[in-house]
Design an enzyme around this catalytic site. Structure first.
Site, PDB file in Angstrom:
ATOM      1  N   GLU A 112      39.228   2.666  -3.040  1.00 23.02           N
ATOM      2  CA  GLU A 112      39.983   2.724  -1.777  1.00 23.02           C
ATOM      3  C   GLU A 112      40.390   1.356  -1.251  1.00 23.02           C
ATOM      4  O   GLU A 112      40.159   1.035  -0.086  1.00 23.02           O
ATOM      5  CB  GLU A 112      39.144   3.480  -0.720  1.00 23.02           C
ATOM      6  CG  GLU A 112      38.822   4.899  -1.158  1.00 23.02           C
ATOM      7  CD  GLU A 112      37.844   5.629  -0.238  1.00 23.02           C
ATOM      8  OE1 GLU A 112      37.549   5.104   0.847  1.00 23.02           O
ATOM      9  OE2 GLU A 112      37.367   6.705  -0.626  1.00 23.02           O
ATOM     10  N   ASN A 128      39.579   3.810  -8.140  1.00 22.84           N
ATOM     11  CA  ASN A 128      39.421   5.157  -7.559  1.00 22.84           C
ATOM     12  C   ASN A 128      40.011   5.201  -6.146  1.00 22.84           C
ATOM     13  O   ASN A 128      39.745   4.303  -5.335  1.00 22.84           O
ATOM     14  CB  ASN A 128      37.909   5.458  -7.498  1.00 22.84           C
ATOM     15  CG  ASN A 128      37.595   6.896  -7.183  1.00 22.84           C
ATOM     16  OD1 ASN A 128      38.152   7.806  -7.804  1.00 22.84           O
ATOM     17  ND2 ASN A 128      36.706   7.126  -6.226  1.00 22.84           N
ATOM     18  N   HIS A 185      40.822  14.828  -2.461  1.00 20.86           N
ATOM     19  CA  HIS A 185      40.369  15.440  -1.201  1.00 20.86           C
ATOM     20  C   HIS A 185      41.588  16.064  -0.533  1.00 20.86           C
ATOM     21  O   HIS A 185      42.426  15.355   0.027  1.00 20.86           O
ATOM     22  CB  HIS A 185      39.768  14.389  -0.260  1.00 20.86           C
ATOM     23  CG  HIS A 185      38.471  13.814  -0.734  1.00 20.86           C
ATOM     24  ND1 HIS A 185      37.333  14.577  -0.831  1.00 20.86           N
ATOM     25  CD2 HIS A 185      38.131  12.569  -1.142  1.00 20.86           C
ATOM     26  CE1 HIS A 185      36.336  13.810  -1.275  1.00 20.86           C
ATOM     27  NE2 HIS A 185      36.791  12.593  -1.474  1.00 20.86           N
ATOM     28  N   GLU A 243      36.711  13.455  -6.930  1.00 19.34           N
ATOM     29  CA  GLU A 243      36.010  13.892  -5.707  1.00 19.34           C
ATOM     30  C   GLU A 243      36.672  15.132  -5.115  1.00 19.34           C
ATOM     31  O   GLU A 243      36.883  15.226  -3.904  1.00 19.34           O
ATOM     32  CB  GLU A 243      36.026  12.768  -4.652  1.00 19.34           C
ATOM     33  CG  GLU A 243      35.495  11.446  -5.149  1.00 19.34           C
ATOM     34  CD  GLU A 243      35.393  10.384  -4.064  1.00 19.34           C
ATOM     35  OE1 GLU A 243      35.547  10.713  -2.861  1.00 19.34           O
ATOM     36  OE2 GLU A 243      35.155   9.215  -4.410  1.00 19.34           O
ATOM     37  N   ASP A 294      37.744  18.353  -3.342  1.00 16.79           N
ATOM     38  CA  ASP A 294      37.372  19.439  -2.433  1.00 16.79           C
ATOM     39  C   ASP A 294      38.598  19.788  -1.606  1.00 16.79           C
ATOM     40  O   ASP A 294      39.526  18.990  -1.495  1.00 16.79           O
ATOM     41  CB  ASP A 294      36.133  19.136  -1.562  1.00 16.79           C
ATOM     42  CG  ASP A 294      36.215  17.855  -0.776  1.00 16.79           C
ATOM     43  OD1 ASP A 294      37.313  17.294  -0.630  1.00 16.79           O
ATOM     44  OD2 ASP A 294      35.166  17.411  -0.268  1.00 16.79           O
TER      45      ASP A 294
HETATM   46  O1  G3I Z   1      21.000   7.485   4.818  1.00 18.31           O
HETATM   47  C1  G3I Z   1      21.131   7.726   6.229  1.00 18.31           C
HETATM   48  C2  G3I Z   1      19.876   8.305   6.764  1.00 18.31           C
HETATM   49  O2  G3I Z   1      18.845   7.353   6.639  1.00 18.31           O
HETATM   50  C3  G3I Z   1      20.100   8.687   8.235  1.00 18.31           C
HETATM   51  O3  G3I Z   1      18.962   9.332   8.722  1.00 18.31           O
HETATM   52  C4  G3I Z   1      21.282   9.623   8.377  1.00 18.31           C
HETATM   53  C5  G3I Z   1      21.599   9.958   9.826  1.00 18.31           C
HETATM   54  O4  G3I Z   1      22.955  10.219  10.030  1.00 18.31           O
HETATM   55  O5  G3I Z   1      22.414   8.982   7.831  1.00 18.31           O
HETATM   56  C6  G3I Z   1      22.270   8.703   6.450  1.00 18.31           C
HETATM   57  O6  G3I Z   1      23.407   8.103   5.944  1.00 18.31           O
HETATM   58  C7  G3I Z   1      24.537   8.929   5.804  1.00 18.31           C
HETATM   59  C8  G3I Z   1      24.889   8.982   4.309  1.00 18.31           C
HETATM   60  O7  G3I Z   1      26.095   9.671   4.128  1.00 18.31           O
HETATM   61  C9  G3I Z   1      23.801   9.687   3.492  1.00 18.31           C
HETATM   62  O8  G3I Z   1      23.625  11.000   3.904  1.00 18.31           O
HETATM   63  C10 G3I Z   1      25.660   8.318   6.585  1.00 18.31           C
HETATM   64  O9  G3I Z   1      25.403   8.419   7.966  1.00 18.31           O
HETATM   65  C11 G3I Z   1      26.966   9.022   6.264  1.00 18.31           C
HETATM   66  O10 G3I Z   1      28.037   8.284   6.865  1.00 18.31           O
HETATM   67  C12 G3I Z   1      27.182   9.035   4.754  1.00 18.31           C
HETATM   68  O11 G3I Z   1      28.383   9.732   4.498  1.00 18.31           O
HETATM   69  C13 G3I Z   1      28.902   9.558   3.186  1.00 18.31           C
HETATM   70  C14 G3I Z   1      30.265   8.906   3.253  1.00 18.31           C
HETATM   71  O12 G3I Z   1      30.800   8.797   1.949  1.00 18.31           O
HETATM   72  C15 G3I Z   1      30.157   7.525   3.888  1.00 18.31           C
HETATM   73  O13 G3I Z   1      31.288   6.797   3.784  1.00 18.31           O
HETATM   74  C16 G3I Z   1      29.040  10.939   2.555  1.00 18.31           C
HETATM   75  O14 G3I Z   1      27.741  11.505   2.371  1.00 18.31           O
HETATM   76  C17 G3I Z   1      29.755  10.819   1.218  1.00 18.31           C
HETATM   77  O15 G3I Z   1      30.064  12.108   0.740  1.00 18.31           O
HETATM   78  C18 G3I Z   1      31.055  10.047   1.388  1.00 18.31           C
HETATM   79  O16 G3I Z   1      31.652   9.892   0.103  1.00 18.31           O
HETATM   80  C19 G3I Z   1      32.945   9.258   0.050  1.00 18.31           C
HETATM   81  C20 G3I Z   1      33.052   8.573  -1.284  1.00 18.31           C
HETATM   82  O17 G3I Z   1      31.960   7.709  -1.490  1.00 18.31           O
HETATM   83  C21 G3I Z   1      34.361   7.805  -1.409  1.00 18.31           C
HETATM   84  N1  G3I Z   1      35.501   8.662  -1.134  1.00 18.31           N
HETATM   85  C22 G3I Z   1      35.427   9.441   0.085  1.00 18.31           C
HETATM   86  C23 G3I Z   1      34.121  10.241   0.149  1.00 18.31           C
HETATM   87  C24 G3I Z   1      34.093  11.093   1.357  1.00 18.31           C
HETATM   88  O18 G3I Z   1      34.075  10.321   2.518  1.00 18.31           O
END
Ligand code: G3I
Length: 396
Positions: free
Chosen positions: A169, A215, A257, A288, A290
């Site tokens: 990105e 990507n 997406h 990715e 969905d």
């Molecule tokens: O790890 C912490 C945890 O310690 C805490 O308790 C919790 C409370 O909110 O947050 C946890 O972190 C979260 C993490 O996912 C793990 O679950 C973050 O807040 C959350 O922002 C994070 O979101 C991820 C997101 O990327 C962040 O940018 C999504 O799971 C993940 O699916 C998403 O994936 C991205 C790809 O990497 C790149 N392309 C887009 C895609 C969707 O956004």
């Protein structure tokens, strides 16, 4: 029969049964709907994958998550645990355990692994962003930190990663400001766009065999053909330049997406886009996928008039991306970003208005229309237009 022979025979039988469990193959006498995704994809040489949430994988109260990852998919991607904030939460101290756990799981289940992600502007550790913000990390030092991170991570996983998302990105969208498509985010801001070529070179130096991918999202189809307002064209020109200047980039990952509320694409448009990338000598992959929908009051109240069209539209879009991938022999894998609505990034990310229903199985692991469409595409596609994949050799 001697006891030792019995033991050997038993061991072999168990090993075979184990291997079959680990890698189900398409069986002619089983209805396609009952076959696994990975079994159905196998005859195209296509790897079918999912992002894996490590907390869900470890949750003993949710055994179906783990069982489905193992039985349905032939490739896995770490949804979060290979990101910088998880791998190096404290400067110089690496936390490999969660990612190593995924690799071990994949090896047990004969799955390949897509590495996600080496360079991205999100989910960076606080020490890095704070250090840059307060000036204690200069831009010169930042470049060295990036090189060292890529080198350490790629070396650690060397030989275990099939495809790396090296840069993720890096390019803006038309709705960003300024609207002209540009290199966006933390890395471009501090290092200029040269970090992209550097990242690929550093990754290749650390692992000669992994396929190295750029990507991004919103690059499923071409638009005007003008790089100032067409993100796909901008990315196309970027990767073309990288190839021409000998940068070791092997593929372009199209995230996929999609949302049912937007104007959708048709298979020919998506297939054309893949072909333009593969004509450059690159591999492609959907990385990715969905297809989310708005969760209107009617949807949330269970109104089938509102739910059904969304489920159908979602299924249709999964099918279009998959058909396009099957149409191109260099489209090596089709990965969904989570496979059940029970564990999907969508409802936590899109809250106003709320969105959901983005995956192949519902929250109770019941197959949705999308799963049927994906299986049917895999089952009923074939020659002359669909032929097995041609693996790309890494570019050195
Ligand atoms: O790890 C912490 C945890 O310690 C805490 O308790 C919790 C409370 O909110 O947050 C946890 O972190 C979260 C993490 O996912 C793990 O679950 C973050 O807040 C959350 O922002 C994070 O979101 C991820 C997101 O990327 C962040 O940018 C999504 O799971 C993940 O699916 C998403 O994936 C991205 C790809 O990497 C790149 N392309 C887009 C895609 C969707 O956004």
């Amino acid at each position: 029969m001697k006891v030792s022979r019995l033991i050997i025979t038993g061991t072999v039988a168990l090993a075979v049964a184990g291997a079959l469990n680990a890698m189900p193959a398409a069986a002619d006498n089983v209805r396609p709907a009952e076959q696994s995704l990975r079994g159905l994809a196998q005859r195209h040489g296509l790897q079918i994958g999912t992002a894996v949430d490590m907390a869900a994988l470890a949750d003993t109260a949710d055994p179906q998550y783990r069982a489905t990852v193992a039985s349905q998919f032939s490739t896995v991607t770490a949804e979060n645990v290979m990101k910088w904030e998880v791998l190096e939460p404290t400067r110089g101290t690496y936390n490999w355990a969660p990612a190593d756990e995924l690799i071990a799981f994949a090896q047990r289940n004969r799955q390949s692994v897509r590495g996600h992600v080496l360079v991205w502007h999100n989910q960076l550790p606080g020490w890095l962003t704070a250090g840059v913000a307060d000036g204690s990390i200069s831009d010169t030092e930042l470049r060295v930190i990036l090189r060292d991170h890529i080198t350490a991570v790629v070396k650690h996983f060397k030989g275990k990663i099939w495809q790396w998302d090296v840069v993720n990105e890096a390019v803006s969208d038309p709705w960003d400001s300024p609207p002209a498509i540009h290199y966006k985010g933390f890395w471009a801001q501090h290092l200029g766009d040269g970090y992209i070529a550097d990242a690929f070179r550093w990754a290749r130096a650390a692992d000669a065999k992994a396929l190295l991918f750029y990507n991004d999202y919103n690059i499923e189809v071409f638009g005007s053909g003008n790089a100032a307002d067409d993100k796909t064209q901008f990315v196309y020109e970027m990767v073309k330049r990288l190839r021409e200047t000998g940068v070791p980039i092997d593929g372009v990952g199209s995230q996929g997406h999609l949302g049912t509320q937007y104007g959708n694409y048709d298979t020919f448009q998506v297939s054309d886009a893949l072909r333009r990338f593969t004509d450059l000598g690159l591999a492609t992959a959907f990385t990715e996928v969905d297809v989310r929908s708005q969760m209107t009051a009617g949807v949330q109240a269970g109104d089938s008039n509102e739910i059904n069209p969304r489920l159908q539209a979602s299924a249709g879009n999964f099918g279009i991306l998959l058909q396009a991938c099957l149409s191109n022999r260099h489209c090596l894998s089709f990965t969904v970003w989570g496979f059940t609505d029970r564990h999907s990034w969508v409802p936590t990310w899109f809250t106003n208005p709320p969105e959901g229903l983005a995956t192949l199985y519902d929250e109770a692991y019941q197959p949705k229309r999308a799963l049927g469409i994906v299986k049917a595409e895999l089952a009923f596609s074939g020659a002359p237009y669909v032929l097995p994949r041609i693996p790309q050799k890494p570019r050195r």
